[in-house]
Design a protein around this motif. Structure first.
Motif, short mmCIF file in Angstrom:
data_model
loop_
_atom_site.label_atom_id
_atom_site.label_comp_id
_atom_site.label_asym_id
_atom_site.label_seq_id
_atom_site.Cartn_x
_atom_site.Cartn_y
_atom_site.Cartn_z
N UNK A 28 0.82 -1.21 0.00
CA UNK A 28 0.00 0.00 0.00
C UNK A 28 0.86 1.26 0.00
N UNK A 29 0.33 2.30 -0.62
CA UNK A 29 0.92 3.64 -0.55
C UNK A 29 -0.07 4.50 0.23
N UNK A 30 0.44 5.21 1.21
CA UNK A 30 -0.40 5.97 2.13
C UNK A 30 -0.27 7.47 1.89
N UNK A 31 -1.32 8.20 2.29
CA UNK A 31 -1.22 9.65 2.25
C UNK A 31 -0.77 10.17 3.61
N UNK A 32 -0.76 11.47 3.79
CA UNK A 32 -0.23 12.09 5.00
C UNK A 32 -1.02 11.70 6.25
N UNK A 33 -2.28 11.31 6.07
CA UNK A 33 -3.13 10.93 7.21
C UNK A 33 -3.08 9.43 7.48
N UNK A 34 -2.25 8.71 6.73
CA UNK A 34 -2.13 7.28 6.95
C UNK A 34 -3.18 6.46 6.22
N UNK A 35 -3.95 7.10 5.36
CA UNK A 35 -4.97 6.39 4.60
C UNK A 35 -4.37 5.77 3.33
N UNK A 36 -4.84 4.58 2.98
CA UNK A 36 -4.35 3.91 1.78
C UNK A 36 -4.94 4.57 0.55
N UNK A 37 -4.08 5.01 -0.37
CA UNK A 37 -4.56 5.66 -1.58
C UNK A 37 -4.29 4.86 -2.84
N UNK A 38 -3.28 3.98 -2.78
CA UNK A 38 -2.99 3.10 -3.90
C UNK A 38 -2.61 1.73 -3.36
N UNK A 39 -3.06 0.68 -4.04
CA UNK A 39 -2.83 -0.69 -3.59
C UNK A 39 -2.20 -1.50 -4.71
N UNK A 40 -1.21 -2.30 -4.36
CA UNK A 40 -0.55 -3.16 -5.33
C UNK A 40 -1.50 -4.27 -5.77
N UNK A 41 -1.55 -4.52 -7.06
CA UNK A 41 -2.44 -5.55 -7.61
C UNK A 41 -1.70 -6.39 -8.64
N UNK A 42 -2.03 -7.68 -8.72
CA UNK A 42 -1.42 -8.53 -9.74
C UNK A 42 -2.19 -8.43 -11.06
N UNK A 43 -3.26 -7.61 -11.07
CA UNK A 43 -4.03 -7.35 -12.28
C UNK A 43 -3.84 -5.92 -12.75
N UNK A 44 -4.24 -5.66 -13.98
CA UNK A 44 -4.25 -4.30 -14.54
C UNK A 44 -5.69 -4.03 -14.96
N UNK A 45 -6.49 -3.41 -14.09
CA UNK A 45 -7.93 -3.28 -14.34
C UNK A 45 -8.32 -2.34 -15.48
N UNK A 46 -7.40 -1.47 -15.91
CA UNK A 46 -7.71 -0.54 -16.99
C UNK A 46 -6.40 -0.16 -17.69
N UNK A 47 -6.51 0.62 -18.75
CA UNK A 47 -5.30 1.10 -19.41
C UNK A 47 -4.46 1.90 -18.42
N UNK A 48 -3.16 1.68 -18.47
CA UNK A 48 -2.24 2.37 -17.57
C UNK A 48 -2.28 3.88 -17.80
N UNK A 49 -2.28 4.62 -16.70
CA UNK A 49 -2.30 6.09 -16.77
C UNK A 49 -1.12 6.63 -17.56
N UNK A 50 0.04 5.97 -17.44
CA UNK A 50 1.26 6.50 -18.05
C UNK A 50 1.42 6.10 -19.51
N UNK A 51 1.34 4.80 -19.81
CA UNK A 51 1.59 4.34 -21.18
C UNK A 51 0.33 4.19 -22.01
#
Length: 224
Positions: A115-138
């Motif tokens: 998990x990647x957390x924000x300043x308040x300790x809330x999870x904002x991004x989670x590691x997944x073995x799937x790719x649910x949509x087109x990648x934001x970058x590529x």
């Protein structure tokens, strides 16, 4: 690990470096050779490796650490070539007997934060073995190899917007190049700290594009 000199932890956090073990780019803390004339340098994950490891994405798999990669092999997380240190596994007892599916991971990919957390300790991004949509970058689901998706980090606010693990690393490295002379750099691979960014506003307003960019900038920026 065959190196004749003693390695010492470098806390200065280089903007980026090429790991002498796995041959992958790295950033953040590293282990350097104590001999100033030697440029041998390793990721922390490559120095602090274990002989046997497991990963929740691969059930019934026991990964073994290896120092020399087989030609043509690639990482099942990021899709990039295996050129040095890596972890290797065969799934299950019968597959080991009859040549079943084999899996390989870079040491850093094996140790990616869940998990990647924000300043308040809330999870904002989670590691997944799937790719649910087109990648934001590529802008596509597949990465380096045709029909290979790899892993991704998924934005929790909608559970669909995502970035390939390989693209996320590339984005951070691109950002580091712009910031190479500005403060200390945080290591993405072992990232557990808080992000001092305005991500909450982005997520509430559903500005996913800005949110992902903000996360990347925060991971690459200096922290106090």
């Amino acid at each position: 690990m065959d190196h004749q000199h003693t390695l010492q932890l470098n806390g200065s956090k280089l903007p980026s470096f090429m790991c002498s073990g796995c041959k992958e780019l790295g950033f953040g803390s590293s282990y350097n050779c104590e001999n100033n004339s030697c440029n041998y340098i390793l990721h922390k994950e490559c120095v602090e490796h274990v002989e046997h490891a497991v990963h929740p994405f691969f059930k019934n798999c026991n990964f073994e650490f290896r120092e020399k990669a087989e030609e043509g092999g690639f990482c099942d997380a990021c899709g990039k070539d295996l050129l040095g240190f890596y972890y290797h596994s065969k799934k299950g007892f019968f597959n080991r007997l009859f040549g079943g599916t084999r899996y390989s991971l870079h040491p850093c990919c094996l140790n990616l934060e869940e998990n990647i957390l924000n300043d308040d300790g809330n999870v904002i991004m989670t590691l997944s073995h799937d790719v649910p949509s087109d990648c934001y970058h590529c802008k596509q689901k597949h990465v380096v190899r045709n029909q290979f998706e790899g892993w991704s980090y998924v934005v929790n606010s909608d559970g669909e917007s995502c970035v390939h693990v390989s693209c996320f690393k590339d984005m951070i490295l691109e950002n580091l190049k712009k910031r190479s002379k500005r403060g200390r750099m945080r290591s993405f691979m072992k990232f557990t700290g808080k992000l001092v960014v305005n991500i909450v506003i982005d997520l509430i307003t559903e500005d996913i594009t800005n949110s992902i960019s903000t996360i990347v900038e925060a991971l690459a920026s200096s922290s106090d």
